[in-house]
Scaffold this motif. Structure first.
Motif, short mmCIF file in Angstrom:
data_model
loop_
_atom_site.label_atom_id
_atom_site.label_comp_id
_atom_site.label_asym_id
_atom_site.label_seq_id
_atom_site.Cartn_x
_atom_site.Cartn_y
_atom_site.Cartn_z
N CYS A 109 35.60 31.41 27.70
CA CYS A 109 36.01 31.48 26.29
C CYS A 109 36.21 30.06 25.78
CB CYS A 109 37.30 32.29 26.15
SG CYS A 109 37.61 32.75 24.43
N TYR B 279 43.26 44.64 32.57
CA TYR B 279 44.02 43.39 32.64
C TYR B 279 45.43 43.65 32.12
CZ TYR B 279 44.50 38.20 32.14
OH TYR B 279 44.88 36.88 32.25
N CYS C 299 38.71 29.31 23.34
CA CYS C 299 39.96 29.12 22.60
C CYS C 299 40.91 28.09 23.22
CB CYS C 299 40.67 30.44 22.36
SG CYS C 299 41.17 31.28 23.86
N GLU C 300 40.84 27.91 24.53
CA GLU C 300 41.71 26.89 25.12
C GLU C 300 41.18 25.48 24.84
OE1 GLU C 300 40.91 30.15 27.15
OE2 GLU C 300 41.27 29.08 29.02
N VAL D 263 48.30 42.16 30.85
CA VAL D 263 48.33 40.82 30.24
C VAL D 263 49.72 40.20 30.21
CG1 VAL D 263 46.26 41.27 28.87
CG2 VAL D 263 48.52 41.77 27.91
N SER D 264 49.75 38.99 29.68
CA SER D 264 50.96 38.18 29.71
C SER D 264 52.16 38.87 29.07
CB SER D 264 50.69 36.85 29.01
OG SER D 264 50.21 37.06 27.69
N TYR E 187 34.82 41.28 29.35
CA TYR E 187 35.98 41.81 28.64
C TYR E 187 35.39 42.63 27.50
CZ TYR E 187 39.27 38.07 30.40
OH TYR E 187 40.06 37.20 31.11
N ARG F 237 42.71 36.70 15.34
CA ARG F 237 41.45 36.95 16.04
C ARG F 237 40.83 38.30 15.65
NH1 ARG F 237 42.07 32.68 19.13
NH2 ARG F 237 43.45 32.49 20.92
N CYS G 73 38.01 31.39 19.26
CA CYS G 73 37.22 31.61 20.48
C CYS G 73 35.75 31.21 20.34
CB CYS G 73 37.34 33.07 20.92
SG CYS G 73 39.05 33.55 21.27
N ASP H 264 37.16 32.70 33.57
CA ASP H 264 37.29 33.26 32.22
C ASP H 264 36.43 32.38 31.31
OD1 ASP H 264 39.14 34.93 30.19
OD2 ASP H 264 38.89 32.89 29.42
N LYS I 191 41.34 45.75 28.02
CA LYS I 191 42.45 44.81 27.94
C LYS I 191 43.16 44.95 26.61
CE LYS I 191 43.23 39.89 27.71
NZ LYS I 191 42.62 38.62 27.45
N ARG J 175 49.19 32.64 25.13
CA ARG J 175 48.81 31.57 24.20
C ARG J 175 49.80 30.41 24.27
NH1 ARG J 175 46.73 35.65 19.37
NH2 ARG J 175 45.11 36.61 20.68
N TYR K 175 49.20 39.32 23.96
CA TYR K 175 48.70 38.05 24.51
C TYR K 175 49.60 36.87 24.15
CZ TYR K 175 44.37 40.86 24.26
OH TYR K 175 43.43 41.86 24.33
N GLN L 183 38.16 40.24 17.93
CA GLN L 183 38.78 41.20 18.85
C GLN L 183 38.99 42.53 18.12
OE1 GLN L 183 42.28 39.20 20.35
NE2 GLN L 183 41.06 37.75 21.54
C1 PBG Z 1 40.94 33.93 26.11
C2 PBG Z 1 41.87 34.89 26.77
C3 PBG Z 1 43.09 35.37 26.33
C4 PBG Z 1 43.60 36.15 27.37
C5 PBG Z 1 42.66 36.14 28.40
N1 PBG Z 1 41.58 35.37 27.99
C6 PBG Z 1 43.85 35.10 25.09
C7 PBG Z 1 43.41 35.63 23.81
O1 PBG Z 1 42.39 36.31 23.68
O2 PBG Z 1 44.09 35.31 22.85
C8 PBG Z 1 44.92 36.84 27.37
C9 PBG Z 1 45.53 37.06 28.72
C10 PBG Z 1 46.97 37.40 28.71
O3 PBG Z 1 47.61 37.61 27.67
O4 PBG Z 1 47.50 37.49 29.82
N2 PBG Z 1 40.36 34.41 24.96
#
Ligand code: PBG
Length: 327
Positions: free
Chosen positions: A119, A270, A121-122, A272-273, A191, A216, A129, A117, A247, A204, A200, A220
């Protein structure tokens, strides 16, 4: 009663139902998202995602072999660095967390297909991002860093890169950088259609990547928009994306279908979480049956046009496919 067409005729027994089944899936299309962090001997459960863990690099092997044994052949890595800074330098450091994790994965489980991935942001102290200019992410300055990040992941062993930042032009920037360094055959899964989504939230928490101010929405997409989703998808195709992603998956099946119909490259979605967390919480409360719900969610994503399904339930799904419960 003179009924000529009786749809029930084709639902008469299990063999027949399977014979006429329209959506056929198998585990080779599953991708498992995995979190890796600095430290030693860590396998730490993510509070908002029960059953999902953060692993230190030295503990990755147990999960990777478990996945491979279950029939999941692809993993997407997310790194959680020890230190963050304004420009997210941990994202493209040669000894960054995710780079170390790719090297380890290739050493202990070379048969797994590893996706990065891409990006910031982490890795940024502000959790956005990309790099900031005043209070907004500077698109064009961020492109160079994304391209560097993608390159460093590929150099560390990533088989594919997946930019998730939603900057304009990032697929072209990454493609140019990879090509310049000779990685002409490394695919980009973009993406492309990524919404500013509350789904998401648990991610986070897991990655410590919530923005420290604002949201975002300036990069986004607005989830009211359908035509814009097609615009984003087509742009990424033009820029050289090999696979495009929609996604989240669950609430966006309409767009998975439209993107599938309007493009001629593979479509990923995807789950997602937040989708994972909702299923887990409702199942733990005894309100739903987890296995049948997650099977139904997965099939609906495939039915909508998904070719590649990214999900925290990959291992469970591979098992249900093997049992013939779905597939
Ligand atoms: C990084 C990213 C995110 C997710 C995947 N890559 C978080 C976001 O955009 O805030 C989310 C994945 C998930 O919620 O499972 N930008």
């Amino acid at each position: 009663m003179e009924l000529i067409t009786r749809p029930r005729r084709l639902r008469g027994n299990a063999v027949l139902r399977k014979m006429v089944r329209e959506t056929r899936i198998d585990a080779s299309s599953l991708v498992y998202p995995m979190f890796v962090m600095e430290g030693k001997n860590i396998k730490e459960e993510i509070p908002s995602m029960p059953g999902q863990y953060r692993y230190s690099v030295d503990r990755m092997e147990e999960k990777l072999t478990e996945l491979a044994d279950a029939g999941v052949s692809s993993v997407m890595l997310f790194g959680i660095p020890e230190h963050k800074d304004e420009v997210g330098s941990g994202a493209y450091a040669e000894d960054g967390i995710v780079q170390k994790a790719f090297r380890k994965a290739k050493e202990v489980c070379p048969e797994l297909y590893m996706i990065g991935d891409v990006c910031m942001c982490e890795y940024t102290s502000h959790g956005h991002c990309g790099v900031l200019c005043d209070h907004d992410v500077d698109n064009d300055k961020t492109l160079e860093l994304l391209a560097k990040t993608a390159l460093s992941q590929v150099q560390a062993g990533a088989d594919m890169v997946a930019p998730s930042d939603m900057m304009d032009g990032r697929v072209a920037a990454i493609r140019a950088k990879l090509d310049e360094k000779g990685y002409v055959n490394t695919p980009i899964m973009s993406y492309a259609v990524k919404f500013a989504s509350s789904f998401y939230g648990p991610f986070r928490d897991a990655a410590g990547s919530a923005p420290s101010f604002g949201d975002r929405k300036s990069y986004q997409m607005d989830f009211h928009n359908r035509r814009e989703a097609l615009k984003e998808a087509m742009l990424d195709v033009e820029e050289g994306a090999d696979i495009i992603m929609v996604k989240p998956a669950m609430a966006y099946g309409d767009l998975i279908r439209e993107v599938k119909d309007r493009t001629d490259i593979p479509v990923a979605s995807y789950s997602v979480s937040g989708e994972y967390a909702m299923v887990k919480a409702a199942a733990q409360a005894g309100f739903i049956d987890e296995a049948s719900i997650l099977c139904e969610m997965a099939v609906s994503a495939y039915r909508a046009g998904t070719d590649i399904y990214i999900t925290y339930f990959a291992e469970e799904l591979a098992g249900y496919m093997k049992e013939g419960r779905i597939g």
